[in-house]
Design an enzyme around this catalytic site. Structure first.
Site, PDB file in Angstrom:
ATOM      1  N   LYS A 180       0.789  -0.961   0.062  1.00 58.15           N
ATOM      2  CA  LYS A 180       0.138  -0.120   0.022  1.00 58.15           C
ATOM      3  C   LYS A 180       0.846   1.126  -0.084  1.00 58.15           C
ATOM      4  O   LYS A 180       1.388   1.662   0.969  1.00 58.15           O
ATOM      5  CB  LYS A 180      -1.030   0.181   1.298  1.00 58.15           C
ATOM      6  CG  LYS A 180      -2.012   1.068   1.296  1.00 58.15           C
ATOM      7  CD  LYS A 180      -1.425   2.411   1.804  1.00 58.15           C
ATOM      8  CE  LYS A 180      -2.519   3.309   1.971  1.00 58.15           C
ATOM      9  NZ  LYS A 180      -1.923   4.683   1.727  1.00 58.15           N
ATOM     10  N   GLY A 233       6.817   5.759   8.056  1.00 53.70           N
ATOM     11  CA  GLY A 233       5.945   6.798   7.665  1.00 53.70           C
ATOM     12  C   GLY A 233       5.965   7.696   9.245  1.00 53.70           C
ATOM     13  O   GLY A 233       6.958   7.623  10.075  1.00 53.70           O
ATOM     14  N   SER A 234       4.798   8.301   9.641  1.00 52.91           N
ATOM     15  CA  SER A 234       4.759   9.157  10.884  1.00 52.91           C
ATOM     16  C   SER A 234       4.798   8.481  12.067  1.00 52.91           C
ATOM     17  O   SER A 234       4.132   7.197  11.926  1.00 52.91           O
ATOM     18  CB  SER A 234       3.566  10.019  10.586  1.00 52.91           C
ATOM     19  OG  SER A 234       2.520   9.614  10.722  1.00 52.91           O
ATOM     20  N   ASN A 235       4.942   9.092  12.989  1.00 48.64           N
ATOM     21  CA  ASN A 235       4.919   8.420  14.522  1.00 48.64           C
ATOM     22  C   ASN A 235       3.470   8.148  14.659  1.00 48.64           C
ATOM     23  O   ASN A 235       3.171   6.954  15.404  1.00 48.64           O
ATOM     24  CB  ASN A 235       5.561   9.233  15.544  1.00 48.64           C
ATOM     25  CG  ASN A 235       7.043   9.122  15.514  1.00 48.64           C
ATOM     26  OD1 ASN A 235       7.678   9.528  14.651  1.00 48.64           O
ATOM     27  ND2 ASN A 235       7.702   8.762  16.763  1.00 48.64           N
ATOM     28  N   VAL A 237       0.883   7.555  12.927  1.00 46.53           N
ATOM     29  CA  VAL A 237       0.130   6.530  12.305  1.00 46.53           C
ATOM     30  C   VAL A 237       1.022   5.082  12.501  1.00 46.53           C
ATOM     31  O   VAL A 237       0.286   4.373  12.669  1.00 46.53           O
ATOM     32  CB  VAL A 237       0.366   6.769  10.779  1.00 46.53           C
ATOM     33  CG1 VAL A 237      -0.009   5.296   9.883  1.00 46.53           C
ATOM     34  CG2 VAL A 237      -0.446   7.827  10.262  1.00 46.53           C
ATOM     35  N   GLY A 238       2.222   5.142  12.734  1.00 47.45           N
ATOM     36  CA  GLY A 238       3.001   3.925  13.107  1.00 47.45           C
ATOM     37  C   GLY A 238       2.534   3.388  14.542  1.00 47.45           C
ATOM     38  O   GLY A 238       2.378   2.068  14.342  1.00 47.45           O
ATOM     39  N   GLU A 255       9.256   2.057  11.106  1.00 49.22           N
ATOM     40  CA  GLU A 255      10.471   3.116  11.090  1.00 49.22           C
ATOM     41  C   GLU A 255       9.546   4.380  10.953  1.00 49.22           C
ATOM     42  O   GLU A 255       8.968   4.647  10.011  1.00 49.22           O
ATOM     43  CB  GLU A 255      11.289   2.869   9.829  1.00 49.22           C
ATOM     44  CG  GLU A 255      12.254   1.580  10.157  1.00 49.22           C
ATOM     45  CD  GLU A 255      13.132   1.658  11.334  1.00 49.22           C
ATOM     46  OE1 GLU A 255      13.648   2.958  11.527  1.00 49.22           O
ATOM     47  OE2 GLU A 255      13.400   0.645  11.856  1.00 49.22           O
ATOM     48  N   CYS A 289      13.600  11.096   6.573  1.00 46.92           N
ATOM     49  CA  CYS A 289      13.572  10.722   8.201  1.00 46.92           C
ATOM     50  C   CYS A 289      15.147  10.802   8.645  1.00 46.92           C
ATOM     51  O   CYS A 289      15.006  11.131   9.948  1.00 46.92           O
ATOM     52  CB  CYS A 289      13.155   9.254   8.228  1.00 46.92           C
ATOM     53  SG  CYS A 289      13.757   8.036   7.426  1.00 46.92           S
ATOM     54  N   GLN A 336       1.959  19.322   3.073  1.00 47.77           N
ATOM     55  CA  GLN A 336       3.378  19.436   3.546  1.00 47.77           C
ATOM     56  C   GLN A 336       3.969  20.781   3.449  1.00 47.77           C
ATOM     57  O   GLN A 336       4.775  21.061   4.528  1.00 47.77           O
ATOM     58  CB  GLN A 336       4.215  18.553   2.672  1.00 47.77           C
ATOM     59  CG  GLN A 336       5.626  17.999   3.285  1.00 47.77           C
ATOM     60  CD  GLN A 336       5.513  17.684   4.834  1.00 47.77           C
ATOM     61  OE1 GLN A 336       4.657  16.830   5.018  1.00 47.77           O
ATOM     62  NE2 GLN A 336       6.491  17.835   5.802  1.00 47.77           N
ATOM     63  N   GLU A 390       9.533  16.812  14.590  1.00 40.23           N
ATOM     64  CA  GLU A 390      10.102  16.649  13.293  1.00 40.23           C
ATOM     65  C   GLU A 390       9.102  17.664  12.187  1.00 40.23           C
ATOM     66  O   GLU A 390       7.918  17.576  12.364  1.00 40.23           O
ATOM     67  CB  GLU A 390       9.719  15.220  12.723  1.00 40.23           C
ATOM     68  CG  GLU A 390      10.306  14.844  11.488  1.00 40.23           C
ATOM     69  CD  GLU A 390      10.152  13.476  11.128  1.00 40.23           C
ATOM     70  OE1 GLU A 390      10.876  13.187  10.471  1.00 40.23           O
ATOM     71  OE2 GLU A 390       8.903  12.948  11.411  1.00 40.23           O
TER      72      GLU A 390
END
Length: 487
Positions: A180, A233-235, A237-238, A255, A289, A336, A390
């Protein structure tokens, strides 16, 4: 300037066929350098589409895992050859879709080819060890078994390398996959999957489903037949993906973010350090990242280094990534861009001194894109958002330290621990940095961004779920150890 590619609609790839979503809806992928240009249309998929893809992967996994590692590796080698033939086309697509310069996307595509060749070779390497048994009449050894169906969830900032560095090891170690991609990079991912299709992998081994992360990404995390999930991806969502996978006992690899420091010691080569900071902070528009975000400089050389940094930054050319004269392209999307501008505003409001940049660029052709100036702040303190959070954009927080010990304390005082760099010619400073810096990737006299494909990659603290990608380390995630005792 490269030629314009005709806009087309890209389908999902499920069980060896390109199929439209059951929703009959599509999303468009815009060129961030020229928001009026649609790079392509991709499927706005549903949970039912995902179910079809997972079912196909599940049906294919037994046949695929029973191939030898060498046979699976040969497929990857074919994919590498096809990708090499299509390098220019796919690199141009990636530049048009997410904005980084064509030189960068060509380099990224070449890296994807090298990754495929590396993991093709992994199919011939050992999968276990013989272990002495206390029973003299027994044989004991380990082997490895694939997880099964792996969900691959990838970001937009490395639209070629990251999907490949997840897909290639997953496949060579015997898993089938459902990928995905991020919406902003779905067209590029479709072209990568075309390479796998052309290489002739059996139906169902590789599947791609595009669509909203809240539907497809979360659906992969929740799906009972997905045995492992690899995510970049982002924290925020992760962590949701990790929680969903943990709840049902699936293996997961995350990651996520970084707030990567560079320490410039008093004895550093300042020219080298300034060039590396600019490359680390502003290449790919700071959308890495591992990008340099904080620069902590010894007080006695602070002013000299600052002037070098400002001079070099003001020389950078910003524009369309397809233009060979461009050094830095646009942000990957309007959202962004707005995030980056909001952090610049926060920096000013919280009392940091804006030294250069800080504005959206809207002159001439730049008005149609999502461009921002390379930005540098000084007089930054630890409590500021631009120091702690970030940004994922071309923004540097410049800080001062009286010693390397103080610099290390400042560098570690964030929630992230992905990459870090020091510039020094002093062996004691080097050893202290290697020992005390809380980061998964340590670089000395080199920019904070970048890791070689044969080396483990991953972060500490909130940057990672503490597993590692790439190199032989990938085997640890994509397989499970099986211990065998034969009497």
């Amino acid at each position: 300037m490269a030629t314009t590619v005709q806009t087309k609609t890209y389908l999902n790839f499920i069980n060896g066929e390109w199929v439209a979503s059951e929703s009959q809806e599509v999303d468009h992928s815009l060129n961030p350098a020229s928001k009026k240009e649609v790079v392509g249309y991709v499927q706005k998929s549903t949970e039912r589409d995902l179910n079809h893809a997972v079912k196909a992967a599940k049906q294919a996994k037994e046949t695929w895992r029973k191939l030898s590692g060498a046979e699976r590796g040969e497929y990857l080698y074919k994919v590498a050859q096809i990708l090499e033939r299509r390098l220019d086309e796919i690199a141009e697509c990636a530049t048009r879709e997410m904005g980084k310069t064509l030189a960068e996307t060509k380099g990224e595509t070449a890296r994807g080819i090298a990754i495929l060749k590396y993991y093709a070779g992994e199919g011939m390497r050992k999968v276990g060890d013989v272990i002495p048994s206390t029973d003299s009449e027994a044989l004991m050894f380990t082997t490895r078994t694939p997880l099964g169906v792996v969900g691959v969830i990838t970001p937009w900032n490395f639209p070629i390398a990251i999907p490949i560095w997840k897909m290639a090891p997953a496949l060579v170690y015997g898993n089938t996959i459902v990928v995905k991609p991020a919406g902003e990079a779905s067209v590029t991912c479709a072209k990568i999957v075309e390479c796998f299709e052309e290489a002739g992998l059996p139906n169902g081994v590789v599947n791609m489903v595009t669509g909203p992360g809240s539907v497809i990404g979360q659906g992969i995390a929740d799906h009972k037949d997905v045995d492992g999930i690899t995510f970049t991806g982002s924290n925020s969502v992760g962590k949701r993906i990790g929680q969903a996978a943990l709840a049902r006992g699936a293996k997961y690899q995350l990651e996520m973010g970084g707030k990567n420091p560079v320490i410039v010691a008093a004895d550093a080569d300042l020219q080298l350090a300034a060039e590396a900071v600019i490359a680390g902070a502003f290449r790919s528009t700071g959308q890495k990242c591992t990008a340099t975000s904080r620069v902590i400089v010894a007080a006695e050389v602070f002013d000299e280094f600052k002037e070098l940094l400002l001079t070099k930054t003001k020389e950078l050319s910003v524009g369309n990534g397809l233009d060979g004269q461009t050094w830095m392209g646009p942000c990957a999307s309007e959202s962004q861009l707005n995030t980056v501008l909001s952090y610049i505003d926060k920096g000013v409001q919280e009392g940091a001194t804006l030294l250069t940049g800080g504005k959206r660029l809207e002159n001439g052709e730049l008005a149609d894109g999502f461009y921002v100036e390379p930005t540098i702040f000084e007089n930054c303190t630890q409590d500021m958002a631009i120091v702690q959070e970030e940004i994922f954009g071309p923004v540097i927080a410049l800080m001062k330290a009286d010693s390397v010990k103080e610099a290390l304390k400042l560098a570690n005082n964030v929630e992230y621990g992905l990459s870090a760099s020091i510039f020094t010619t002093n062996i004691q400073h080097l050893l202290s940095f290697v020992s005390d810096m809380e980061a998964g990737l340590i670089r000395v006299n080199a920019e904070s961004a970048g890791v070689e494909l044969q080396a483990p990659f991953g972060g500490m603290k909130n940057s990672s779920s503490h597993s590692r990608e790439q190199g032989e380390a990938a085997k640890e995630f994509f397989t499970s150890i099986k211990t065998v005792f034969v009497k």
